[in-house]
Design a protein around this motif. Structure first.
Motif, PDB file in Angstrom:
ATOM      1  N   VAL A 194      37.104  31.958  23.918  1.00  0.00           N
ATOM      2  CA  VAL A 194      36.962  31.079  22.583  1.00  0.00           C
ATOM      3  C   VAL A 194      37.759  29.509  23.197  1.00  0.00           C
ATOM      4  N   SER A 195      36.964  28.652  22.944  1.00  0.00           N
ATOM      5  CA  SER A 195      37.637  27.231  22.973  1.00  0.00           C
ATOM      6  C   SER A 195      38.261  26.793  21.982  1.00  0.00           C
ATOM      7  N   ASN A 196      39.356  26.112  22.056  1.00  0.00           N
ATOM      8  CA  ASN A 196      40.108  25.506  20.745  1.00  0.00           C
ATOM      9  C   ASN A 196      40.149  23.993  20.891  1.00  0.00           C
ATOM     10  N   TRP A 197      39.732  23.315  19.961  1.00  0.00           N
ATOM     11  CA  TRP A 197      39.831  21.995  20.006  1.00  0.00           C
ATOM     12  C   TRP A 197      41.406  21.559  20.163  1.00  0.00           C
ATOM     13  N   GLY A 198      42.277  22.055  19.483  1.00  0.00           N
ATOM     14  CA  GLY A 198      43.675  21.451  19.302  1.00  0.00           C
ATOM     15  C   GLY A 198      44.412  22.532  20.265  1.00  0.00           C
ATOM     16  N   GLY A 199      44.084  22.978  21.065  1.00  0.00           N
ATOM     17  CA  GLY A 199      44.709  23.696  22.043  1.00  0.00           C
ATOM     18  C   GLY A 199      45.682  25.089  21.664  1.00  0.00           C
ATOM     19  N   ARG A 200      46.786  25.310  21.948  1.00  0.00           N
ATOM     20  CA  ARG A 200      47.752  26.238  21.723  1.00  0.00           C
ATOM     21  C   ARG A 200      48.345  26.121  20.410  1.00  0.00           C
ATOM     22  N   ARG A 201      48.651  27.067  19.658  1.00  0.00           N
ATOM     23  CA  ARG A 201      49.480  26.957  18.379  1.00  0.00           C
ATOM     24  C   ARG A 201      50.965  26.339  18.565  1.00  0.00           C
ATOM     25  N   PRO A 202      51.185  25.688  17.765  1.00  0.00           N
ATOM     26  CA  PRO A 202      52.622  24.690  18.086  1.00  0.00           C
ATOM     27  C   PRO A 202      53.856  26.078  18.160  1.00  0.00           C
ATOM     28  N   GLU A 203      54.767  25.702  18.673  1.00  0.00           N
ATOM     29  CA  GLU A 203      55.884  26.577  19.085  1.00  0.00           C
ATOM     30  C   GLU A 203      57.107  25.876  18.244  1.00  0.00           C
ATOM     31  N   LEU A 204      58.284  26.304  17.948  1.00  0.00           N
ATOM     32  CA  LEU A 204      59.251  25.955  17.123  1.00  0.00           C
ATOM     33  C   LEU A 204      59.851  24.486  18.239  1.00  0.00           C
ATOM     34  N   GLY A 205      59.935  23.396  17.392  1.00  0.00           N
ATOM     35  CA  GLY A 205      60.244  22.144  18.354  1.00  0.00           C
ATOM     36  C   GLY A 205      59.108  21.475  18.843  1.00  0.00           C
ATOM     37  N   SER A 206      57.872  21.907  18.639  1.00  0.00           N
ATOM     38  CA  SER A 206      56.800  21.062  19.305  1.00  0.00           C
ATOM     39  C   SER A 206      56.526  19.968  18.296  1.00  0.00           C
ATOM     40  N   LEU A 207      56.105  18.827  18.860  1.00  0.00           N
ATOM     41  CA  LEU A 207      55.839  17.756  17.869  1.00  0.00           C
ATOM     42  C   LEU A 207      54.238  17.998  17.225  1.00  0.00           C
ATOM     43  N   THR A 255      45.952  24.217   9.649  1.00  0.00           N
ATOM     44  CA  THR A 255      47.391  24.333   9.830  1.00  0.00           C
ATOM     45  C   THR A 255      47.761  23.057  10.947  1.00  0.00           C
ATOM     46  N   LEU A 256      48.990  23.070  11.547  1.00  0.00           N
ATOM     47  CA  LEU A 256      49.518  22.041  12.244  1.00  0.00           C
ATOM     48  C   LEU A 256      48.940  22.331  13.911  1.00  0.00           C
ATOM     49  N   VAL A 257      48.883  21.182  14.446  1.00  0.00           N
ATOM     50  CA  VAL A 257      48.289  20.952  15.844  1.00  0.00           C
ATOM     51  C   VAL A 257      49.524  20.190  16.608  1.00  0.00           C
ATOM     52  N   ARG A 258      49.625  20.693  17.926  1.00  0.00           N
ATOM     53  CA  ARG A 258      50.454  19.821  18.825  1.00  0.00           C
ATOM     54  C   ARG A 258      49.902  18.577  19.107  1.00  0.00           C
ATOM     55  N   VAL A 259      50.739  17.305  18.935  1.00  0.00           N
ATOM     56  CA  VAL A 259      50.415  15.989  19.225  1.00  0.00           C
ATOM     57  C   VAL A 259      51.200  15.191  20.352  1.00  0.00           C
ATOM     58  N   ASP A 260      50.685  14.244  20.559  1.00  0.00           N
ATOM     59  CA  ASP A 260      51.650  13.218  21.595  1.00  0.00           C
ATOM     60  C   ASP A 260      52.564  12.304  20.732  1.00  0.00           C
ATOM     61  N   SER A 261      53.039  11.499  21.038  1.00  0.00           N
ATOM     62  CA  SER A 261      53.660  10.186  20.608  1.00  0.00           C
ATOM     63  C   SER A 261      53.005   9.410  19.445  1.00  0.00           C
ATOM     64  N   ARG A 262      51.703   9.541  19.891  1.00  0.00           N
ATOM     65  CA  ARG A 262      50.732   8.632  18.926  1.00  0.00           C
ATOM     66  C   ARG A 262      49.995   9.582  17.778  1.00  0.00           C
ATOM     67  N   SER A 263      50.666  10.747  17.741  1.00  0.00           N
ATOM     68  CA  SER A 263      50.303  11.797  16.725  1.00  0.00           C
ATOM     69  C   SER A 263      48.572  12.062  16.805  1.00  0.00           C
ATOM     70  N   ILE A 264      48.324  12.086  18.146  1.00  0.00           N
ATOM     71  CA  ILE A 264      47.122  12.732  18.339  1.00  0.00           C
ATOM     72  C   ILE A 264      47.111  13.933  19.193  1.00  0.00           C
ATOM     73  N   ALA A 265      46.105  14.797  19.060  1.00  0.00           N
ATOM     74  CA  ALA A 265      45.977  16.167  19.504  1.00  0.00           C
ATOM     75  C   ALA A 265      46.290  16.035  21.106  1.00  0.00           C
ATOM     76  N   SER A 266      47.191  16.707  21.685  1.00  0.00           N
ATOM     77  CA  SER A 266      47.715  16.399  22.862  1.00  0.00           C
ATOM     78  C   SER A 266      47.181  17.585  23.913  1.00  0.00           C
ATOM     79  N   GLU A 267      46.328  18.675  23.481  1.00  0.00           N
ATOM     80  CA  GLU A 267      45.733  19.496  24.427  1.00  0.00           C
ATOM     81  C   GLU A 267      44.555  20.197  23.954  1.00  0.00           C
ATOM     82  N   GLY A 268      43.848  20.811  24.808  1.00  0.00           N
ATOM     83  CA  GLY A 268      42.709  21.715  24.587  1.00  0.00           C
ATOM     84  C   GLY A 268      42.985  23.179  25.315  1.00  0.00           C
ATOM     85  N   SER A 269      42.281  24.075  24.782  1.00  0.00           N
ATOM     86  CA  SER A 269      42.481  25.379  25.644  1.00  0.00           C
ATOM     87  C   SER A 269      41.403  26.275  25.308  1.00  0.00           C
TER      88      SER A 269
END
Length: 321
Positions: free
Chosen positions: A236-249, A257-271
Motif C-alpha cells: 500500500v502506498s501512503n501519500w503522507g508516509g509513516r504515522r507520526p510518533e511522539l515528538g514528530s513535527l 489525522t496528522l501527517v509528518r511535516v518539515d519546517s515549511r509545514s509540508i508533508a516530509s515523506e512518503g512510504s
C-alpha cells in the motif's frame, strides 16, 4: 508488435490511447486569450501548454478521468471521473461503447443481477482519487466512490457492463468527516477478496467480494493511495508516509489525522506499507519518496515500482527482499 499505453488526462477530461502526450514548455508561448481546448495545433491547456496527442484521442467532456482499468482479456477499457457513470471504450479503436450509471448508494449485494433499467443511478457518486479494478475473470468491475462505498458493476459474456450493487465501508469517523474516502483497489486471484485503501482513516480493508462483509482491517501509513497484491503480501502506498510518533513535527492531513511535516509545514515523506496476509511477518513500512502514489508490479513479480509525485521520481523495490 505494437506497445499500447493508455493515458488519462484529468485536466482536459480525455483519454489518450496507445501513446503518451507530448507537452511543450509553457515558456515557449506568449500569453493568449484563446479558448482552451482543441485547436488547429492540438490541445491547449489552461496552463498555456500545447498538447499534440499521438495515436487515438478520445474526448470525454466534463469527466476529468481519475483512473483507467483494462479488462483481463483486453477487450474493454473503462474510466470514470467527476460524473456518476462509468465510461466503457474499445481499447483497439477508442470508440465509446457505453456510459453506465453507477449503482445507487442504498443498493446492497443480492444473489442475482439487477437490470440497469430498474436502478435509479446515484447522482452524487463519483470515482475517488483512484480505485478502479476488474476482477481476475473480468466479470466484475469495482469502483471506489468518494462518498464512502465501493460500486460494483457486472460484465456479461457479450462484454456489456451493467450496475449491480454498492458495498458500504466502515465509517472513518475522522475529525472533519464521518464517511470514509476509499482509494486504491486490488482483487485476489480467485476473485473472492477485495482490498481497499481507506484514505481518510489510514487503514487497509479486506472485504468479501460476494457479500461486502469486512473481514480484516490493518493500520497503514498516512493517506493510503494504491494497493497491489503479490502472493501472500499486500503493498500500500501512503501519500503522507509513516504515522507520526511522539515528538514528530506534524500538520493536519486534510479532514483526517496528522501527517509528518518539515519546517515549511509540508508533508516530509512518503512510504509503502507491507502486510503479510498469512500473519507470518509483522507489518513493515518502507520509506520511498514524497507523496508516494501509483504502484506497478512487474510481470515476473520481481520488482515493485512506486511513483513519488512530490519528487517526480520512481522508486524500484526488489520483491525478494
Amino acid at each position: 508488435m505494437r506497445t499500447e499505453l493508455f493515458v488519462g488526462r484529468a485536466l482536459l477530461g480525455c483519454c489518450v490511447l496507445f501513446n503518451a502526450l507530448s507537452p511543450a514548455n509553457a515558456q515557449d508561448f506568449d500569453a493568449t486569450t484563446n479558448i482552451v481546448g482543441r485547436n488547429a495545433n492540438g490541445i491547449e491547456t489552461p496552463a498555456n501548454q500545447i498538447l499534440t496527442p499521438a495515436g487515438t484521442f478520445v474526448e470525454l467532456p466534463g469527466v476529468r478521468p481519475n483512473a483507467l482499468a483494462l479488462s483481463p482479456d483486453g477487450k474493454l477499457l473503462v474510466t470514470a471521473g467527476l460524473t456518476g457513470e462509468l465510461i466503457v471504450a474499445d481499447p483497439a479503436s477508442g470508440r465509446l461503447l457505453q456510459h453506465v450509471p453507477l449503482p445507487p448508494d442504498n443498493k446492497t449485494p443480492t444473489s442475482s443481477s439487477v437490470s440497469p433499467g430498474v436502478l435509479d443511478p446515484s447522482q452524487k457518486a463519483q470515482l475517488s482519487f483512484t480505485g478502479l479494478a476488474f476482477s481476475p475473470d473480468g466479470s466484475r468491475i469495482y469502483l471506489a466512490n468518494v462518498n464512502g462505498d465501493i460500486k460494483v458493476l457486472g460484465v456479461d459474456g457479450d462484454h456489456k457492463v451493467a450496475p449491480l450493487f454498492s458495498i458500504p465501508l466502515p465509517p472513518a469517523d475522522a475529525p472533519g468527516r464521518a464517511a470514509e474516502i476509499p482509494a486504491g483497489i486490488a482483487v485476489s486471484p480467485d476473485g473472492k477478496r477485495i482490498y481497499v485503501a481507506l484514505n481518510l482513516s489510514n487503514r487497509l480493508a479486506e472485504l468479501e467480494a460476494e457479500t461486502g462483509r469486512v473481514l480484516r482491517v490493518w493500520d497503514v501509513g498516512v493517506a493510503p493511495f494504491a494497493v497491489v497484491l503479490a502472493g501472500h503480501k499486500v503493498f500500500v502506498s501512503n501519500w503522507g508516509g509513516r504515522r507520526p510518533e511522539l515528538g514528530s513535527l506534524t500538520g493536519p492531513a486534510g479532514r483526517g489525522t496528522l501527517v509528518r511535516v518539515d519546517s515549511r509545514s509540508i508533508a516530509s515523506e512518503g512510504s509503502v506499507s507491507v502486510i503479510d496476509l498469512d500473519g507470518a511477518e509483522p507489518p513493515q513500512e518502507i520509506l520511498t519518496g514524497l507523496h508516494a502514489c501509483a504502484l506497478a508490479l512487474s510481470p515476473n513479480r520481481r520488482w515493485l515500482v512506486v511513483a513519488n509525485a512530490g519528487r517526480d521520481t520512481l522508486r524500484v523495490m526488489d520483491m525478494r527482499t
